[in-house]
Design a protein around this motif. Structure first.
Motif, mmCIF file in Angstrom:
data_model
loop_
_atom_site.group_PDB
_atom_site.id
_atom_site.type_symbol
_atom_site.label_atom_id
_atom_site.label_comp_id
_atom_site.label_asym_id
_atom_site.label_seq_id
_atom_site.Cartn_x
_atom_site.Cartn_y
_atom_site.Cartn_z
ATOM 1 N N LEU A 14 -15.079 6.056 11.707
ATOM 2 C CA LEU A 14 -14.907 7.458 12.118
ATOM 3 C C LEU A 14 -13.976 8.213 11.175
ATOM 4 N N ASP A 15 -13.201 7.495 10.377
ATOM 5 C CA ASP A 15 -12.264 8.153 9.460
ATOM 6 C C ASP A 15 -12.825 8.287 8.046
ATOM 7 N N LEU A 16 -14.102 8.032 7.864
ATOM 8 C CA LEU A 16 -14.699 8.125 6.529
ATOM 9 C C LEU A 16 -14.725 9.548 5.981
ATOM 10 N N GLY A 17 -14.657 10.522 6.837
ATOM 11 C CA GLY A 17 -14.633 11.902 6.379
ATOM 12 C C GLY A 17 -13.471 12.200 5.447
ATOM 13 N N ARG A 18 -12.381 11.432 5.556
ATOM 14 C CA ARG A 18 -11.204 11.658 4.716
ATOM 15 C C ARG A 18 -11.520 11.464 3.240
ATOM 16 N N VAL A 28 0.858 -1.183 0.000
ATOM 17 C CA VAL A 28 0.000 0.000 0.000
ATOM 18 C C VAL A 28 0.894 1.232 0.000
ATOM 19 N N LYS A 29 0.635 2.115 -0.953
ATOM 20 C CA LYS A 29 1.433 3.348 -1.013
ATOM 21 C C LYS A 29 1.199 4.167 0.254
ATOM 22 N N HIS A 30 2.273 4.728 0.756
ATOM 23 C CA HIS A 30 2.175 5.480 2.001
ATOM 24 C C HIS A 30 1.250 6.687 1.884
ATOM 25 N N ALA A 31 1.090 7.232 0.680
ATOM 26 C CA ALA A 31 0.222 8.382 0.476
ATOM 27 C C ALA A 31 -1.223 7.976 0.167
ATOM 28 N N SER A 32 -1.509 6.698 0.126
ATOM 29 C CA SER A 32 -2.841 6.182 -0.192
ATOM 30 C C SER A 32 -3.862 6.607 0.862
ATOM 31 N N ILE A 33 -5.121 6.732 0.444
ATOM 32 C CA ILE A 33 -6.173 7.046 1.411
ATOM 33 C C ILE A 33 -6.385 5.895 2.388
ATOM 34 N N HIS A 34 -5.874 4.720 2.051
ATOM 35 C CA HIS A 34 -5.951 3.556 2.941
ATOM 36 C C HIS A 34 -4.585 3.209 3.528
ATOM 37 N N GLY A 35 -3.662 4.147 3.485
ATOM 38 C CA GLY A 35 -2.304 3.900 3.937
ATOM 39 C C GLY A 35 -2.075 4.238 5.400
#
Length: 166
Positions: free
Chosen positions: A122-126, A17-24
């Protein structure tokens, strides 16, 4: 006892997973922060919540729909369990279940699995989602979702994972 810094270092080394990924890792660290908050409010097992945070998305293949990514993360944890994850087998099973089903189930009666899933949601706002209390399990998180205000979380410390990258 689990050395979480060693776990994080290993996962950061092994993940694709790329460190800049939204799932990273930034997401994982916020899920950890969120989970610790929920655990404090509900009595959930903090170690399971912290392990969930780092493993639940660590084996994603993309940032879109990625069936089975939670199970892949849990299976990866199985591979390094003897080396880095020294927790009772019942706790490991609970952690595995939380990872495997975090995108496919909404509710559970288990307070620790609930904390894991709520921490992630809780992190879905991202990604532009408005928090929906119907998808939250615990009362403290439902209250946050009803207001759609995570400022109580924003005041809490987030793991500095970048110092663990080798």
């Amino acid at each position: 006892m689990v050395n979480l810094e060693a776990v994080w270092s290993r996962v950061l080394k092994d993940t694709s997973v790329k460190h800049a990924s939204i799932h990273g890792p930034c997401h994982w660290a916020r899920v950890e922060r969120n989970g610790l908050y929920v655990a404090q409010k509900t009595g959930a097992d903090k170690m399971i919540v912290q392990l969930f945070a780092v493993f639940h998305d660590c084996m994603r293949q993309n940032d879109n729909i990625d069936p089975g990514h939670g199970r892949r993360g849990a299976e990866y944890a199985v591979q390094i369990k003897d080396e880095l994850i020294n927790i009772p087998s019942d706790d490991f099973d609970k952690f595995y279940y939380a990872c495997e089903w975090h995108t496919d189930q909404i509710t559970t009666d288990d307070v620790t699995i609930t904390a894991c899933w709520d921490a992630d949601r809780l992190d879905l706002g991202r990604v532009g989602f408005i928090l929906d209390p119907r998808y939250m399990n615990s009362k403290p998180v439902q209250a946050i979702a009803e207001c759609n205000d995570i400022s109580v979380l924003d005041r809490l410390e987030v793991r500095n994972w970048e110092k663990l990258v080798h």
